[in-house]
Design an enzyme around this catalytic site. Structure first.
Site, PDB file in Angstrom:
ATOM      1  N   CYS A  92       4.674   9.825  -0.854  1.00 46.59           N
ATOM      2  CA  CYS A  92       3.358   9.401  -0.381  1.00 46.59           C
ATOM      3  C   CYS A  92       2.212  10.228  -0.963  1.00 46.59           C
ATOM      4  O   CYS A  92       1.123  10.262  -0.389  1.00 46.59           O
ATOM      5  CB  CYS A  92       3.287   9.444   1.144  1.00 46.59           C
ATOM      6  SG  CYS A  92       4.662   8.627   1.902  1.00 46.59           S
ATOM      7  N   GLY A 126       0.832  -1.189   0.000  1.00 46.53           N
ATOM      8  CA  GLY A 126       0.000   0.000   0.000  1.00 46.53           C
ATOM      9  C   GLY A 126       0.867   1.240   0.000  1.00 46.53           C
ATOM     10  O   GLY A 126       2.076   1.157   0.223  1.00 46.53           O
ATOM     11  N   ALA A 139       7.654   6.107   7.762  1.00 55.90           N
ATOM     12  CA  ALA A 139       6.665   5.798   6.723  1.00 55.90           C
ATOM     13  C   ALA A 139       6.182   4.353   6.874  1.00 55.90           C
ATOM     14  O   ALA A 139       6.879   3.515   7.442  1.00 55.90           O
ATOM     15  CB  ALA A 139       7.269   6.000   5.344  1.00 55.90           C
ATOM     16  N   ILE A 140       4.972   4.097   6.345  1.00 59.71           N
ATOM     17  CA  ILE A 140       4.382   2.761   6.435  1.00 59.71           C
ATOM     18  C   ILE A 140       3.796   2.339   5.098  1.00 59.71           C
ATOM     19  O   ILE A 140       3.194   3.156   4.390  1.00 59.71           O
ATOM     20  CB  ILE A 140       3.270   2.733   7.524  1.00 59.71           C
ATOM     21  CG1 ILE A 140       3.915   2.897   8.901  1.00 59.71           C
ATOM     22  CG2 ILE A 140       2.463   1.442   7.470  1.00 59.71           C
ATOM     23  CD1 ILE A 140       2.929   3.011  10.030  1.00 59.71           C
TER      24      ILE A 140
END
Lengths: 392, 142
Positions: A299, A180, A268-269
């Site tokens: 992002c 994602g 961040a993920i």
């Protein structure tokens, strides 16, 4: 869902207040620790000694309330430990291969647990025979070579031309991924974590009662758990990081690039879920060369910047001065952050993390039966083999 | 016919005429003739959180039961979605790609993902019915 997000935001603003109040205190504690340890480090001139001396104290009194506080780490001995391995230098494509192998292993173990459950075998945790090892979860911690990666949403033609542009401009590699999120950068000085965890109680031996009650750890809770882990790590360095309406971990402040940016991302993920098993994960900027972020709209947020532990704390400069010449302190500093991340990861997951390269360390063994220990060691051996086979 | 007192998201059975069957991984399928409409359950959308992106399968793609057919992304997490039945994708919900939040707002109606021409209609009967799916969800929730 909205209520959930609001709750998190409330928790985070509380968190910021806590953190700001304790920054000076943490820095003072750091400086004290440094003064005593600097002599030790200087005498030995080794990065290991410096790193050992460079562990920030646990921010116990200033600990912010987190949604994960109800998980009790004291019970961690009754749950399966998580194996982790630190890889100082991992090419991105090898990382993908490694994750794929580990995810396949974990999914296969869940299928097995499912089968033994339907065949009436009550205990999902420990079956019989060589194929029924404890389904141990794994976390990879690592640093990548400079690489830009695009998330699932931006795969395709435009992503390919963007990759070409970045390669020409910076020399960094470009990869499309199934995680994602959108576009981001990984490179030396950034601590990347790939937790390969089963987010389900089905074959997910070791989750706490609370998580069992939830049935499984919903994806959105897992993401928030990673956010809180990184906030807690930042707090240990005296950095007031928090969550905002945008996923990730943010530090308030003007950007290096434009005055307009009022918060910068430190963590961040990006997650990929395959049959409820997680891959990809988080990236925490420690001493990252942030100029790589200037080339992209990270992002998908044009008005936000990037930051790092090194930028946010003066501690980094002290650290640099302690190391002998000729080393690459930026990357070595990440190794000093690893134990802090491990510690905070243990807290949010309420599980013990065991270093695959030092599993003889007895701390995680207390309170476990001989049979459990044997089974866990066997699983560790399997995981070590799998990693070796994939890496070399 | 939306009953204002019972909005579809809360009481989906009021407005869905066809029986749905479910997988343990929380996909649903309802069959009209030999074509199955596929989506993810209300439980699944709650676990995911706000959906921001839906990756649809290509029309014409052959899928096997349990193989990956689509993906949904929520809060930076992309989750694979698996085909509940074997067959050929005959339609993808292009409107959903433009309105990914429909997965949350209307998982059983506007949030359908694709239609699959069943190559083995008997598969449908092997899936969980409304009651056994409810038990499955409750079991995993206790």
């Amino acid at each position: 869902m909205l209520t959930y997000r609001r709750k998190l935001l409330a928790a985070s603003s509380l968190h910021s207040r806590y953190s700001r109040a304790c920054v000076s205190e943490v820095v003072a504690r750091w400086t004290r620790a440094l003064k005593t340890s600097a002599a030790v480090a200087a005498a030995s001139q080794s990065s290991e000694a410096v790193n050992q001396a460079f562990q920030p104290a646990c921010a116990t009194s200033a600990s912010p309330p987190s949604p994960w506080d109800r998980l009790n780490l004291d019970d961690a001995a009754t749950r399966a430990p998580i194996a982790y391995k630190y890889i100082p230098h991992l090419p991105y494509h090898t990382g993908l291969k490694l994750q794929e192998a580990l995810v396949q292993r974990r999914v296969a173990m869940m299928d097995e647990a499912e089968k033994s459950a339907t065949s009436g075998q009550k205990d999902l945790n420990i079956g019989q025979g060589p194929s029924s090892r404890l389904p141990i979860d794994v976390i990879l911690l690592l640093q990548h070579d400079p690489v830009y990666t695009g998330g699932r949403r931006i795969r395709g033609a435009s992503s390919a031309s963007e990759g070409l542009r970045l390669r020409e401009l910076t020399g960094a590699d470009y990869h499309e991924t199934l995680r994602g999120g959108q576009l981001t950068y990984h490179g030396p000085g950034q601590l990347v974590g790939y937790p390969i965890l089963a987010l389900t109680t089905k074959g997910g031996y070791g989750y706490s009662e609370e998580m069992r009650k939830m049935g499984r750890l919903p994806v959105r809770c897992y993401v928030s758990l990673l956010e809180h882990m990184m906030i807690n790590v930042a707090a240990r360095y005296g950095i007031p990081a928090s969550v905002t309406q945008n996923t990730g971990v943010w530090v308030p402040g003007k950007s290096r690039v434009t005055e307009l940016k009022d918060e910068n991302k430190i963590g961040a993920i990006g997650i990929h879920l395959t049959h409820n098993v997680t891959s990809h994960g988080f990236a925490l900027n420690c001493t990252t060369d942030l100029s790589y972020f200037d080339q992209i709209i990270a992002c998908g947020l044009p008005d936000k910047g990037a930051t790092s532990i090194a930028v946010e704390t003066p501690i980094w400069k002290d650290y640099q001065s302690l190391l002998p010449n000729g080393t690459t302190p930026g990357e070595v500093f990440v190794e000093a952050v690893v134990p802090v991340v491990v510690d905070e990861m243990e807290k949010v997951l309420a599980r013990k993390l065991v270093n695959l390269d030092a599993s003889d360390d007895s701390a995680w063994k207390t309170g476990r039966s001989a049979a459990d220990l044997e089974s866990i060691e066997e699983s560790f051996e399997d995981i070590r083999d799998l990693i070796q086979r994939t890496l070399y | 016919m939306t009953n204002l007192l019972c909005p579809p998201s809360t009481y989906p059975h009021h407005s869905v005429p066809l029986a749905r069957r479910y997988t343990k991984e929380h996909e649903w399928v309802s069959v009209d003739g030999a074509v199955g409409t596929v989506g993810i359950s209300d439980y699944a959308q709650q676990a995911l959180g706000d959906v921001v992106f839906v990756e649809l399968p290509e029309v014409g793609k052959e899928v096997e039961k349990g193989s990956q057919v689509a993906a949904v992304e929520s809060v930076k997490a992309a989750s694979d979605i698996y085909a509940p039945v074997t067959g050929k994708v005959v339609e993808a919900n292009e409107e959903l790609a433009k309105n990914p939040t429909w997965i949350n707002e209307s998982p059983y109606e506007k949030g359908w993902i694709c239609k699959i021409q069943l190559s083995n209609p008997a598969e449908f009967e092997t899936l969980l019915n409304e009651e056994s799916y409810k038990v499955h969800v409750e079991e995993s929730a206790h």
